[in-house]
Design a protein around this motif. Sequence first.
Motif, PDB file in Angstrom:
ATOM      1  N   LEU A  63       0.911  -1.062  -0.032  1.00 39.54           N
ATOM      2  CA  LEU A  63       0.064  -0.047  -0.083  1.00 39.54           C
ATOM      3  C   LEU A  63       0.804   1.286  -0.059  1.00 39.54           C
ATOM      4  O   LEU A  63       0.543   2.278  -0.877  1.00 39.54           O
ATOM      5  N   LEU A  64       1.972   1.100   0.863  1.00 40.15           N
ATOM      6  CA  LEU A  64       2.803   2.244   0.911  1.00 40.15           C
ATOM      7  C   LEU A  64       3.811   2.511  -0.650  1.00 40.15           C
ATOM      8  O   LEU A  64       3.756   3.820  -0.940  1.00 40.15           O
ATOM      9  N   LEU A  65       3.806   1.529  -1.261  1.00 43.99           N
ATOM     10  CA  LEU A  65       4.479   1.903  -2.582  1.00 43.99           C
ATOM     11  C   LEU A  65       3.397   2.338  -3.791  1.00 43.99           C
ATOM     12  O   LEU A  65       3.661   3.079  -4.315  1.00 43.99           O
ATOM     13  N   VAL A  66       2.130   2.111  -3.578  1.00 41.03           N
ATOM     14  CA  VAL A  66       1.080   2.601  -4.298  1.00 41.03           C
ATOM     15  C   VAL A  66       0.944   3.876  -4.028  1.00 41.03           C
ATOM     16  O   VAL A  66       1.059   4.735  -5.141  1.00 41.03           O
ATOM     17  N   CYS A 105      15.987   4.689   3.938  1.00 34.55           N
ATOM     18  CA  CYS A 105      16.261   3.964   2.803  1.00 34.55           C
ATOM     19  C   CYS A 105      15.063   4.190   1.768  1.00 34.55           C
ATOM     20  O   CYS A 105      15.411   3.877   0.429  1.00 34.55           O
ATOM     21  N   LEU A 106      13.655   4.626   2.032  1.00 35.19           N
ATOM     22  CA  LEU A 106      12.779   4.706   1.349  1.00 35.19           C
ATOM     23  C   LEU A 106      12.871   6.043   0.554  1.00 35.19           C
ATOM     24  O   LEU A 106      12.571   6.159  -0.558  1.00 35.19           O
ATOM     25  N   PHE A 107      13.208   7.146   1.149  1.00 39.79           N
ATOM     26  CA  PHE A 107      12.938   8.431   0.862  1.00 39.79           C
ATOM     27  C   PHE A 107      14.561   9.284   0.608  1.00 39.79           C
ATOM     28  O   PHE A 107      14.562  10.246   0.293  1.00 39.79           O
ATOM     29  N   GLY A 108      15.551   8.639   1.355  1.00 34.31           N
ATOM     30  CA  GLY A 108      16.807   9.166   1.102  1.00 34.31           C
ATOM     31  C   GLY A 108      16.852  10.440   2.155  1.00 34.31           C
ATOM     32  O   GLY A 108      17.536  11.474   1.940  1.00 34.31           O
ATOM     33  N   LYS A 109      15.720  10.755   2.966  1.00 39.33           N
ATOM     34  CA  LYS A 109      15.961  11.832   3.802  1.00 39.33           C
ATOM     35  C   LYS A 109      15.639  11.416   5.307  1.00 39.33           C
ATOM     36  O   LYS A 109      15.014  10.281   5.531  1.00 39.33           O
ATOM     37  N   GLY A 110      16.208  11.992   6.146  1.00 46.25           N
ATOM     38  CA  GLY A 110      16.211  11.521   7.602  1.00 46.25           C
ATOM     39  C   GLY A 110      17.256  11.459   8.453  1.00 46.25           C
ATOM     40  O   GLY A 110      18.356  11.754   7.724  1.00 46.25           O
ATOM     41  N   PHE A 161       3.769  10.619  -9.757  1.00 47.77           N
ATOM     42  CA  PHE A 161       3.162  10.941 -11.023  1.00 47.77           C
ATOM     43  C   PHE A 161       2.685  12.391 -10.564  1.00 47.77           C
ATOM     44  O   PHE A 161       2.432  13.160 -11.591  1.00 47.77           O
ATOM     45  N   LYS A 162       2.601  12.783  -9.185  1.00 47.71           N
ATOM     46  CA  LYS A 162       2.153  14.157  -9.099  1.00 47.71           C
ATOM     47  C   LYS A 162       3.380  15.109  -8.856  1.00 47.71           C
ATOM     48  O   LYS A 162       3.266  16.119  -8.670  1.00 47.71           O
ATOM     49  N   GLY A 163       4.781  14.419  -8.935  1.00 46.85           N
ATOM     50  CA  GLY A 163       5.688  15.325  -9.317  1.00 46.85           C
ATOM     51  C   GLY A 163       6.595  15.254  -8.001  1.00 46.85           C
ATOM     52  O   GLY A 163       7.586  16.025  -8.044  1.00 46.85           O
ATOM     53  N   VAL A 164       6.300  14.532  -7.089  1.00 46.17           N
ATOM     54  CA  VAL A 164       7.155  14.445  -5.738  1.00 46.17           C
ATOM     55  C   VAL A 164       8.129  13.318  -5.993  1.00 46.17           C
ATOM     56  O   VAL A 164       7.833  12.253  -6.577  1.00 46.17           O
ATOM     57  N   PRO A 165       9.473  13.810  -6.053  1.00 46.67           N
ATOM     58  CA  PRO A 165      10.597  13.074  -6.221  1.00 46.67           C
ATOM     59  C   PRO A 165      10.705  11.842  -5.369  1.00 46.67           C
ATOM     60  O   PRO A 165      10.643  11.876  -4.038  1.00 46.67           O
ATOM     61  N   ILE A 166      10.665  10.646  -5.976  1.00 40.90           N
ATOM     62  CA  ILE A 166      10.796   9.343  -5.244  1.00 40.90           C
ATOM     63  C   ILE A 166      12.106   8.655  -5.997  1.00 40.90           C
ATOM     64  O   ILE A 166      12.071   8.552  -7.056  1.00 40.90           O
ATOM     65  N   HIS A 167      13.027   8.417  -4.926  1.00 35.13           N
ATOM     66  CA  HIS A 167      14.315   7.746  -5.444  1.00 35.13           C
ATOM     67  C   HIS A 167      14.353   6.128  -5.041  1.00 35.13           C
ATOM     68  O   HIS A 167      14.459   6.041  -3.972  1.00 35.13           O
ATOM     69  N   PHE A 168      14.491   5.341  -5.994  1.00 30.18           N
ATOM     70  CA  PHE A 168      14.666   4.104  -5.809  1.00 30.18           C
ATOM     71  C   PHE A 168      16.058   3.740  -5.932  1.00 30.18           C
ATOM     72  O   PHE A 168      16.531   3.803  -7.041  1.00 30.18           O
ATOM     73  N   ASN A 169      16.638   3.545  -4.797  1.00 31.40           N
ATOM     74  CA  ASN A 169      18.147   3.271  -4.936  1.00 31.40           C
ATOM     75  C   ASN A 169      18.550   2.095  -3.999  1.00 31.40           C
ATOM     76  O   ASN A 169      17.853   1.068  -3.707  1.00 31.40           O
ATOM     77  N   LEU A 170      19.909   1.738  -4.058  1.00 32.75           N
ATOM     78  CA  LEU A 170      20.349   0.773  -3.337  1.00 32.75           C
ATOM     79  C   LEU A 170      20.346   0.501  -1.959  1.00 32.75           C
ATOM     80  O   LEU A 170      20.235  -0.489  -1.407  1.00 32.75           O
TER      81      LEU A 170
END
Length: 289
Positions: free
Chosen positions: A148-151, A248-253, A158-167
């Motif tokens: 659900l979180l991934l959805v 890990c999910l958002f690269g912030k924190g 798609f709304k323009g929020v940057p989402i980074h899929f990384n290692l």
Amino acid sequence: MSKTASNTPPEHFDIVLQPQTSFFKLNLAEVWRYRDLMWLFVRRDFVAQYKQTILGPVWHVIQPLLTTLMFLFLFGKVANIPTDGIEPVLFYMSGITIWNYFSACLTNTSNTFISNAAIFGKVYFPRLVIPLSVVISNIVRFGIQFGLLLVFMIVYAFKGVPIHFNLYWLCIPILVFVMAGIGLGLGIIISSLTTKYRDLSFLLTFAVQLGMYITPVAYPLSYLEKTKYKWLIDINPLTSITEAFRFCLFGKGTIEMQGVLYSLVFMVLVIGVGTLVFNRVEKNFMDTV
């Protein structure tokens, strides 16, 4: 007569039941032999939980959504707490997802002896099978909520929020494993103690609710950086895991390797202590349950 008896071949037993002599002996090889039974318990836990409900597993989706809406109002609108530059919905939902897995492992494992006393009194199997099955069955719940979180992440992308899929995403299974280990260790300690002290089951409900508020689920760790309560959050082994999960999910924190190592060491210690207490209580818990 004696001659006939002497010629009788000795009996052969496939399984010999002996009392546990070593506090730290896990008998993992025996647990592996009973893996089919463990999967049956996993199925039982998942099916029985929603057998007489209308929505069934859909509750795994409804619960984080409602909690996220509540956090958005209380912590976002009323308290106006920042979310470290992460979209508020994603921030709260990620914290709720990892926390729900821990709390489910802890609370369900803590009822191991009491809720399964009838089974334990009738048939032999490694007692560790049941708490392990609880941890595995809750992985299904975590998978649904993580999906659900991934959805929502894709929708916001798609709304323009940057989402980074990384290692860093490869570290997520390790973080979930540590969460599961801490929940398992604390759960089997409490389950062992509740065979004599039933009040602990009531105390646990309060402790889980309180624990969420001393874990950065609804607020970032950076929000408490300069407050006098930060030490309380720092000694919580779940703090670094929750923050690392978001990183890990958002690269912030805020992520600190010593904090992650502290959580890992805490997991090993609590599983060790839990094993000691579990093996000690396992010998005679049927006399007290």
